[in-house]
Design a protein around this motif. Sequence first.
Motif, PDB file in Angstrom:
ATOM      1  N   VAL A  43       0.837  -1.294  -0.133  1.00 47.25           N
ATOM      2  CA  VAL A  43       0.164   0.121  -0.188  1.00 47.25           C
ATOM      3  C   VAL A  43       1.001   1.164  -0.040  1.00 47.25           C
ATOM      4  O   VAL A  43       0.609   2.177  -0.772  1.00 47.25           O
ATOM      5  N   VAL A  44       1.846   1.190   0.836  1.00 43.81           N
ATOM      6  CA  VAL A  44       2.474   2.436   1.145  1.00 43.81           C
ATOM      7  C   VAL A  44       3.299   2.979  -0.061  1.00 43.81           C
ATOM      8  O   VAL A  44       2.946   4.565  -0.324  1.00 43.81           O
ATOM      9  N   PRO A  45       4.033   2.227  -0.782  1.00 39.19           N
ATOM     10  CA  PRO A  45       4.864   2.804  -1.834  1.00 39.19           C
ATOM     11  C   PRO A  45       3.902   3.657  -2.946  1.00 39.19           C
ATOM     12  O   PRO A  45       4.125   4.781  -3.368  1.00 39.19           O
ATOM     13  N   LEU A  46       2.738   3.111  -3.454  1.00 35.71           N
ATOM     14  CA  LEU A  46       2.032   3.701  -4.299  1.00 35.71           C
ATOM     15  C   LEU A  46       1.296   4.821  -3.881  1.00 35.71           C
ATOM     16  O   LEU A  46       1.235   6.012  -4.363  1.00 35.71           O
ATOM     17  N   ALA A  47       0.978   4.718  -2.561  1.00 35.92           N
ATOM     18  CA  ALA A  47       0.166   6.094  -1.874  1.00 35.92           C
ATOM     19  C   ALA A  47       1.213   7.131  -1.729  1.00 35.92           C
ATOM     20  O   ALA A  47       0.854   8.206  -1.854  1.00 35.92           O
ATOM     21  N   LEU A  48       2.414   6.641  -1.179  1.00 35.07           N
ATOM     22  CA  LEU A  48       3.442   7.874  -1.176  1.00 35.07           C
ATOM     23  C   LEU A  48       3.612   8.578  -2.394  1.00 35.07           C
ATOM     24  O   LEU A  48       3.779   9.769  -2.469  1.00 35.07           O
ATOM     25  N   ASP A 160       4.425 -18.790   3.121  1.00 33.70           N
ATOM     26  CA  ASP A 160       4.801 -17.353   3.462  1.00 33.70           C
ATOM     27  C   ASP A 160       5.106 -16.517   2.183  1.00 33.70           C
ATOM     28  O   ASP A 160       4.660 -15.503   1.914  1.00 33.70           O
ATOM     29  N   GLY A 161       6.038 -17.201   1.369  1.00 30.79           N
ATOM     30  CA  GLY A 161       6.309 -16.437   0.207  1.00 30.79           C
ATOM     31  C   GLY A 161       5.124 -16.054  -0.888  1.00 30.79           C
ATOM     32  O   GLY A 161       5.288 -15.060  -1.368  1.00 30.79           O
ATOM     33  N   VAL A 162       4.283 -17.264  -1.007  1.00 28.21           N
ATOM     34  CA  VAL A 162       3.077 -17.078  -1.977  1.00 28.21           C
ATOM     35  C   VAL A 162       2.323 -15.871  -1.319  1.00 28.21           C
ATOM     36  O   VAL A 162       1.734 -15.156  -2.081  1.00 28.21           O
ATOM     37  N   ALA A 163       2.100 -15.896   0.033  1.00 34.39           N
ATOM     38  CA  ALA A 163       1.155 -15.075   0.601  1.00 34.39           C
ATOM     39  C   ALA A 163       1.691 -13.589   0.625  1.00 34.39           C
ATOM     40  O   ALA A 163       1.003 -12.744   0.129  1.00 34.39           O
ATOM     41  N   GLU A 164       3.021 -13.409   0.721  1.00 37.12           N
ATOM     42  CA  GLU A 164       3.672 -12.127   0.520  1.00 37.12           C
ATOM     43  C   GLU A 164       3.512 -11.603  -1.169  1.00 37.12           C
ATOM     44  O   GLU A 164       3.258 -10.501  -1.166  1.00 37.12           O
ATOM     45  N   GLU A 165       3.627 -12.536  -1.853  1.00 31.38           N
ATOM     46  CA  GLU A 165       3.345 -11.891  -3.447  1.00 31.38           C
ATOM     47  C   GLU A 165       2.106 -11.564  -3.537  1.00 31.38           C
ATOM     48  O   GLU A 165       1.974 -10.638  -4.284  1.00 31.38           O
ATOM     49  N   LEU A 166       1.057 -12.108  -3.172  1.00 32.61           N
ATOM     50  CA  LEU A 166      -0.321 -11.817  -3.302  1.00 32.61           C
ATOM     51  C   LEU A 166      -0.585 -10.497  -2.544  1.00 32.61           C
ATOM     52  O   LEU A 166      -1.300  -9.672  -2.950  1.00 32.61           O
ATOM     53  N   LEU A 167       0.256 -10.289  -1.375  1.00 31.98           N
ATOM     54  CA  LEU A 167       0.091  -8.987  -0.730  1.00 31.98           C
ATOM     55  C   LEU A 167       0.422  -8.016  -1.721  1.00 31.98           C
ATOM     56  O   LEU A 167      -0.129  -6.854  -1.692  1.00 31.98           O
ATOM     57  N   PHE A 168       1.454  -8.018  -2.345  1.00 36.22           N
ATOM     58  CA  PHE A 168       1.963  -7.189  -3.070  1.00 36.22           C
ATOM     59  C   PHE A 168       1.274  -6.781  -4.341  1.00 36.22           C
ATOM     60  O   PHE A 168       1.405  -5.584  -5.278  1.00 36.22           O
ATOM     61  N   VAL A 169       0.461  -7.749  -4.663  1.00 36.26           N
ATOM     62  CA  VAL A 169      -0.604  -7.358  -5.628  1.00 36.26           C
ATOM     63  C   VAL A 169      -1.909  -6.871  -5.277  1.00 36.26           C
ATOM     64  O   VAL A 169      -2.352  -5.951  -5.837  1.00 36.26           O
ATOM     65  N   SER A 170      -2.264  -7.192  -4.069  1.00 34.15           N
ATOM     66  CA  SER A 170      -3.601  -6.745  -3.683  1.00 34.15           C
ATOM     67  C   SER A 170      -3.302  -5.256  -3.015  1.00 34.15           C
ATOM     68  O   SER A 170      -4.510  -4.465  -2.550  1.00 34.15           O
ATOM     69  N   GLY A 171      -2.184  -4.839  -2.692  1.00 31.49           N
ATOM     70  CA  GLY A 171      -1.841  -3.628  -1.821  1.00 31.49           C
ATOM     71  C   GLY A 171      -2.297  -2.398  -2.808  1.00 31.49           C
ATOM     72  O   GLY A 171      -2.801  -1.617  -2.386  1.00 31.49           O
ATOM     73  N   PRO A 172      -1.761  -2.509  -4.081  1.00 30.60           N
ATOM     74  CA  PRO A 172      -2.122  -1.495  -5.261  1.00 30.60           C
ATOM     75  C   PRO A 172      -3.633  -1.442  -5.452  1.00 30.60           C
ATOM     76  O   PRO A 172      -4.282  -0.129  -5.513  1.00 30.60           O
ATOM     77  N   LEU A 174      -5.962  -2.262  -3.206  1.00 24.96           N
ATOM     78  CA  LEU A 174      -6.641  -1.513  -2.135  1.00 24.96           C
ATOM     79  C   LEU A 174      -6.337   0.033  -2.058  1.00 24.96           C
ATOM     80  O   LEU A 174      -7.250   0.718  -1.902  1.00 24.96           O
ATOM     81  N   VAL A 175      -5.244   0.590  -2.622  1.00 24.00           N
ATOM     82  CA  VAL A 175      -4.944   1.934  -2.723  1.00 24.00           C
ATOM     83  C   VAL A 175      -5.894   2.584  -3.933  1.00 24.00           C
ATOM     84  O   VAL A 175      -6.399   3.611  -3.399  1.00 24.00           O
ATOM     85  N   GLY A 176      -6.429   1.543  -4.692  1.00 25.15           N
ATOM     86  CA  GLY A 176      -7.358   1.989  -5.836  1.00 25.15           C
ATOM     87  C   GLY A 176      -8.619   2.168  -5.175  1.00 25.15           C
ATOM     88  O   GLY A 176      -9.489   3.139  -5.545  1.00 25.15           O
ATOM     89  N   LEU A 181     -12.035   7.768  -1.780  1.00 20.54           N
ATOM     90  CA  LEU A 181     -12.704   7.988  -0.090  1.00 20.54           C
ATOM     91  C   LEU A 181     -11.745   8.916   0.585  1.00 20.54           C
ATOM     92  O   LEU A 181     -12.421   9.797   1.107  1.00 20.54           O
ATOM     93  N   ILE A 182     -10.604   8.610   0.400  1.00 20.17           N
ATOM     94  CA  ILE A 182      -9.754   9.388   1.552  1.00 20.17           C
ATOM     95  C   ILE A 182      -8.432  10.040   0.837  1.00 20.17           C
ATOM     96  O   ILE A 182      -7.722  10.836   1.553  1.00 20.17           O
ATOM     97  N   GLY A 183      -8.241   9.922  -0.398  1.00 19.48           N
ATOM     98  CA  GLY A 183      -7.262  10.640  -0.963  1.00 19.48           C
ATOM     99  C   GLY A 183      -5.881   9.882  -0.817  1.00 19.48           C
ATOM    100  O   GLY A 183      -5.727   9.085   0.083  1.00 19.48           O
ATOM    101  N   PRO A 184      -4.829  10.440  -1.499  1.00 17.36           N
ATOM    102  CA  PRO A 184      -3.428   9.881  -1.257  1.00 17.36           C
ATOM    103  C   PRO A 184      -3.028   9.995   0.188  1.00 17.36           C
ATOM    104  O   PRO A 184      -2.584   8.796   0.644  1.00 17.36           O
ATOM    105  N   ALA A 185      -3.046  10.948   0.721  1.00 17.59           N
ATOM    106  CA  ALA A 185      -2.796  11.167   2.068  1.00 17.59           C
ATOM    107  C   ALA A 185      -3.257  10.510   3.006  1.00 17.59           C
ATOM    108  O   ALA A 185      -2.594   9.809   4.051  1.00 17.59           O
ATOM    109  N   GLY A 186      -4.570  10.168   2.772  1.00 24.74           N
ATOM    110  CA  GLY A 186      -5.595   9.193   3.647  1.00 24.74           C
ATOM    111  C   GLY A 186      -4.838   7.834   3.245  1.00 24.74           C
ATOM    112  O   GLY A 186      -4.938   6.917   4.364  1.00 24.74           O
ATOM    113  N   ALA A 187      -4.345   7.261   2.349  1.00 28.97           N
ATOM    114  CA  ALA A 187      -4.104   6.196   1.894  1.00 28.97           C
ATOM    115  C   ALA A 187      -2.652   5.919   2.657  1.00 28.97           C
ATOM    116  O   ALA A 187      -2.423   4.638   3.059  1.00 28.97           O
ATOM    117  N   VAL A 188      -1.963   6.753   2.667  1.00 28.87           N
ATOM    118  CA  VAL A 188      -0.673   6.606   3.481  1.00 28.87           C
ATOM    119  C   VAL A 188      -0.831   6.374   4.824  1.00 28.87           C
ATOM    120  O   VAL A 188      -0.165   5.658   5.597  1.00 28.87           O
TER     121      VAL A 188
END
Length: 452
Positions: A43-48, A160-172, A174-176, A181-188
Amino acid sequence: MPSSASVPPHAAAGRPGYRAVLGAPHAGRTFAAALLGRLSYGVVPLALLLAVRDSTGSYSAAGAAMALFGLASVLLSPVRAALVDRHGPRRALPPMAALYTALLLAVAAATARPGMPSAALAALVVAAGACTPPLGPVMRMLWRRLLPDPDLLRRAYSLDGVAEELLFVSGPLLVGVLLPLIGPAGAVVAGAALLLTGALLLVASPLAAADAGRDAEDEARDDARDAGREDDRGERAVGAAGSATGGRRGRRAGRLGGGRALRSAVLAAAVTGLALGALDLMVVAFAERQGRPEAVGWVLAALSVGSAVGGLGLGALDRPLPNAVRLPLFTAGLGLALTAAGFAPNLLLLGAAVALAGLFVSPALTTAYLVADEAVAADARTRAGAWVNTACNAGSAAGGATVGLLVGHLPLPLCFALAAAPALAAVPVLRTRDFGGARSRRKSDPAPDRVA
């Protein structure tokens, strides 16, 4: 005596594979907490990036800030992991997570209104990157503490590795969802909240209670190993009798060790990351030349699907090959599949070749983590995992940067081949490593008559 949180190998091995991993004492709650915190990494890299862009009105300023964020996070990862090894997760993670959260909140406040100087924003972003808590390496260290059985540990690392990879896909994704709703700063802010909540829940687990570092069983195993092994410089390691305490003090003072096995794990992770970083950009270029830029998403999704299938498949095997065989094998498979992808005549076949390459990604990284974990003493495992993680991320950055310079000047098939070359060139080096000899075989490879 074994830790009360650990699972007896034979008792655990009698249960079904992945169910046995998640059914171990406190495993489910600890893993869920780690995943919640690690979701912030997606979430954080794209939100930042979006927050800095909105505040400065400049893509170049946002890109520069995020490059520095990634650099600080990657290069200082072993330092943060060393703090966890020295002080234990319960003492090291909470202040680290609190400082990281506070810095992200400062960035969110600074970007909520336009006009903040780019240099000041960059300084805050870099400071936040320098404090990123190493939740991934900590979770892998806790898996080792919980699951002494090597078959179950391999399954845990694969999951653990598979779950982590899925998190990196789902994080962006979630930002979308959050942006309208809360804008980029809210996503941070949301990313900061995820990290802090996950880290605090993680250290609240009984598995994180052994802040002093290692069980007596781990100490005895490491001391026995040291008594009979010479390091790479030909110097005799400290023996268990008479010098065990001094040896432990030396390791806690900062000596990582690991020798050739750890270097092999880091090399494999680096060339895997380099291939992945290059692949992203080459897929974009391929899709644009085919007149289908919108297809980039599903081609890269095929990579993630292939990686997930490969990782889960590795964990499900009852009798896998030894680590010393798997590591060069998976690295070679990735290089060959990436080379073949360059000759794909259309996007459909490119997606198939990329999915094939993905089959080797998660297994290669999982095996690298296992090799690194077994190569070092118990009180250095977080650092060893962090070095593997750092090598993968640094390789990814180098691969993207290098291919970015080449893709506009060379034919795409040649770019694919050049991106695959480091992985293929690493295979002869990896094949010469014994990964600890008898000790590695004893700890990592399933016994001939064991059925998990």
